[in-house]
Write an enzyme that holds these catalytic residues in place. Structure first.
Site, PDB file in Angstrom:
ATOM      1  N   ASN A  88       0.816  -1.225   0.000  1.00 55.02           N
ATOM      2  CA  ASN A  88       0.000   0.000   0.000  1.00 55.02           C
ATOM      3  C   ASN A  88       0.846   1.270   0.000  1.00 55.02           C
ATOM      4  OD1 ASN A  88      -2.475   1.771   0.982  1.00 55.02           O
ATOM      5  ND2 ASN A  88      -0.854   2.032   2.507  1.00 55.02           N
ATOM      6  N   TYR A 153       3.321   9.031 -11.424  1.00 54.13           N
ATOM      7  CA  TYR A 153       2.428   8.284 -10.522  1.00 54.13           C
ATOM      8  C   TYR A 153       1.547   7.307 -11.314  1.00 54.13           C
ATOM      9  CZ  TYR A 153      -1.178   7.654  -6.876  1.00 54.13           C
ATOM     10  OH  TYR A 153      -2.055   7.126  -5.958  1.00 54.13           O
ATOM     11  N   LYS A 157       1.446   3.209 -11.105  1.00 52.07           N
ATOM     12  CA  LYS A 157       0.218   2.478 -10.747  1.00 52.07           C
ATOM     13  C   LYS A 157      -0.204   1.519 -11.866  1.00 52.07           C
ATOM     14  CE  LYS A 157      -0.281   4.144  -6.624  1.00 52.07           C
ATOM     15  NZ  LYS A 157      -0.130   3.260  -5.467  1.00 52.07           N
TER      16      LYS A 157
HETATM   17  P1  NAP Z   1      -0.838   8.655   2.783  1.00 49.08           P
HETATM   18  O1  NAP Z   1      -1.933   9.094   3.696  1.00 49.08           O
HETATM   19  O2  NAP Z   1       0.100   9.682   2.236  1.00 49.08           O
HETATM   20  O3  NAP Z   1       0.011   7.497   3.526  1.00 49.08           O
HETATM   21  C1  NAP Z   1       1.105   6.908   2.875  1.00 49.08           C
HETATM   22  C2  NAP Z   1       1.674   5.809   3.751  1.00 49.08           C
HETATM   23  O4  NAP Z   1       2.767   5.197   3.062  1.00 49.08           O
HETATM   24  C3  NAP Z   1       2.242   6.325   5.059  1.00 49.08           C
HETATM   25  O5  NAP Z   1       2.043   5.343   6.045  1.00 49.08           O
HETATM   26  C4  NAP Z   1       3.738   6.492   4.757  1.00 49.08           C
HETATM   27  O6  NAP Z   1       4.489   6.444   5.969  1.00 49.08           O
HETATM   28  C5  NAP Z   1       3.960   5.290   3.838  1.00 49.08           C
HETATM   29  N1  NAP Z   1       5.086   5.399   2.899  1.00 49.08           N
HETATM   30  C6  NAP Z   1       5.263   6.317   1.918  1.00 49.08           C
HETATM   31  N2  NAP Z   1       6.395   6.067   1.248  1.00 49.08           N
HETATM   32  C7  NAP Z   1       6.965   4.968   1.817  1.00 49.08           C
HETATM   33  C8  NAP Z   1       8.142   4.224   1.572  1.00 49.08           C
HETATM   34  N3  NAP Z   1       9.008   4.569   0.604  1.00 49.08           N
HETATM   35  N4  NAP Z   1       8.395   3.148   2.349  1.00 49.08           N
HETATM   36  C9  NAP Z   1       7.550   2.781   3.339  1.00 49.08           C
HETATM   37  N5  NAP Z   1       6.400   3.436   3.611  1.00 49.08           N
HETATM   38  C10 NAP Z   1       6.118   4.527   2.860  1.00 49.08           C
HETATM   39  O7  NAP Z   1      -1.401   7.900   1.500  1.00 49.08           O
HETATM   40  P2  NAP Z   1      -2.862   7.260   1.228  1.00 49.08           P
HETATM   41  O8  NAP Z   1      -3.706   8.301   0.607  1.00 49.08           O
HETATM   42  O9  NAP Z   1      -3.338   6.509   2.393  1.00 49.08           O
HETATM   43  O10 NAP Z   1      -2.478   6.238   0.051  1.00 49.08           O
HETATM   44  C11 NAP Z   1      -2.166   4.877   0.295  1.00 49.08           C
HETATM   45  C12 NAP Z   1      -2.032   4.176  -1.047  1.00 49.08           C
HETATM   46  O11 NAP Z   1      -3.251   4.303  -1.770  1.00 49.08           O
HETATM   47  C13 NAP Z   1      -0.933   4.755  -1.936  1.00 49.08           C
HETATM   48  O12 NAP Z   1      -0.287   3.719  -2.658  1.00 49.08           O
HETATM   49  C14 NAP Z   1      -1.695   5.636  -2.893  1.00 49.08           C
HETATM   50  O13 NAP Z   1      -1.011   5.801  -4.107  1.00 49.08           O
HETATM   51  C15 NAP Z   1      -2.982   4.846  -3.047  1.00 49.08           C
HETATM   52  N6  NAP Z   1      -4.110   5.658  -3.487  1.00 49.08           N
HETATM   53  C16 NAP Z   1      -4.592   6.684  -2.736  1.00 49.08           C
HETATM   54  C17 NAP Z   1      -5.686   7.413  -3.195  1.00 49.08           C
HETATM   55  C18 NAP Z   1      -6.280   8.544  -2.406  1.00 49.08           C
HETATM   56  O14 NAP Z   1      -7.201   9.189  -2.917  1.00 49.08           O
HETATM   57  N7  NAP Z   1      -5.852   8.817  -1.202  1.00 49.08           N
HETATM   58  C19 NAP Z   1      -6.248   7.115  -4.425  1.00 49.08           C
HETATM   59  C20 NAP Z   1      -5.726   6.075  -5.170  1.00 49.08           C
HETATM   60  C21 NAP Z   1      -4.670   5.336  -4.695  1.00 49.08           C
HETATM   61  P3  NAP Z   1       5.950   7.130   6.088  1.00 49.08           P
HETATM   62  O15 NAP Z   1       5.795   8.517   5.549  1.00 49.08           O
HETATM   63  O16 NAP Z   1       6.295   7.064   7.552  1.00 49.08           O
HETATM   64  O17 NAP Z   1       6.860   6.295   5.268  1.00 49.08           O
END
Ligand code: NAP
Length: 245
Positions: A88, A153, A157
């Site tokens: 994730n 991005y 994906k």
């Molecule tokens: P978020 O709130 O920014 O959280 C990201 C998480 O990933 C955090 O726990 C962060 O912790 C961790 N992380 C980031 N880079 C990392 C790395 N290199 N190694 C280990 N951990 C890492 O993001 P989110 O919105 O929940 O998104 C989660 C996933 O869903 C992502 O893959 C995103 O692309 C996908 N997604 C999100 C949305 C949306 O609308 N929010 C839509 C489509 C897809 P640390 O900073 O401590 O590492």
């Protein structure tokens, strides 16, 4: 129902947003969760607060293959063999194509796509030996549609979709399933920078008329990880309020 009773689940990026909701949902289903993030303190705090017992937090950058192998060994010795992996962790570094720097492209591919590959490879051997395992990749609807300003991005994906289907085909005969969830716009830190006008404009594109919540994705992850999905592999399930059909 505790359908994941005592199963060990690794959730990368499990400390915030969608990953945190997935960690909670798997813990509620009885799993023991290894929460992985770069900020280890936050990962450990989150793990300690999950429902049930036996969860642990780990500091790891998923883009670093050696660190991923090390953390996988630590999880296996602390919690036991990994039966569920949720890739994730993800980042954005948005920019228009002509201004996009090499670092912006490379960092996003390294964290989102290579990170998923690193963890999948690290857990696959054990899963294949035990003839059981479920791998989930959190991709995005923009990996299916593309998005202006997100070439890096969207490519990462879309790459995760290819990874999902290839791993599903390669590991199916060993009892290991691999699926992807493609969220649309979900309220998390990642989308917090959208202003009210941008949110209103987005809602017009979403048949169900609202942004989603992290729990909307987590419910599908819990299902795909568990026995109810035993005959599902290689699929990409959109959780997007109907935005992409
Ligand atoms: P978020 O709130 O920014 O959280 C990201 C998480 O990933 C955090 O726990 C962060 O912790 C961790 N992380 C980031 N880079 C990392 C790395 N290199 N190694 C280990 N951990 C890492 O993001 P989110 O919105 O929940 O998104 C989660 C996933 O869903 C992502 O893959 C995103 O692309 C996908 N997604 C999100 C949305 C949306 O609308 N929010 C839509 C489509 C897809 P640390 O900073 O401590 O590492």
């Amino acid at each position: 129902m505790n359908e994941l009773d005592q199963k060990v689940a690794v959730v990368t990026g499990g400390s915030r947003g969608i990953g945190l909701a997935i960690s909670r949902a798997l813990a509620e289903a009885g799993a023991r969760v290894a929460v992985v993030a770069r900020n280890g303190d936050r990962a450990r705090e989150v793990a300690a607060a999950l429902p049930g017992g036996g969860h642990q937090g780990y500091a790891c950058d998923v883009a670093d293959p050696a660190a991923v192998n090390e953390v996988t060994s630590a999880v296996e010795s602390d919690l036991g063999p990994v039966e569920i992996l949720v890739n994730n962790a993800g980042i954005t570094r948005d920019n228009i194509l002509l201004r996009m720097k090499d670092e912006e492209f490379d960092e996003v591919i390294a964290a989102n796509l290579k990170g998923a590959f690193n963890f999948t490879r690290a857990v696959a051997r054990g899963m294949m030996k035990r003839r059981s395992g479920s791998i989930l990749n959190i991709t995005s609807v923009v990996g299916l549609t593309g998005n202006a300003g997100q070439a890096n991005y969207a490519a990462s994906k879309a790459g995760m979709v290819g990874l999902t289907k290839s791993v599903a085909k390669e590991l199916a005969s060993r009892g290991v399933r691999c699926n992807a969830i493609a969220p649309g716009f979900i309220r998390t830190d990642m989308t917090a920078e959208l202003n009210d006008t941008q949110v209103e404009n987005l809602k017009v594109l979403i048949p169900l008329g609202e942004l989603g919540e992290a729990e909307d994705v987590a419910g599908v992850a819990r299902f795909l990880a568990g026995p109810g999905a035993r005959y599902i592999t290689g699929q990409v399930i959109a959780v997007d309020g109907g935005m992409v059909m």
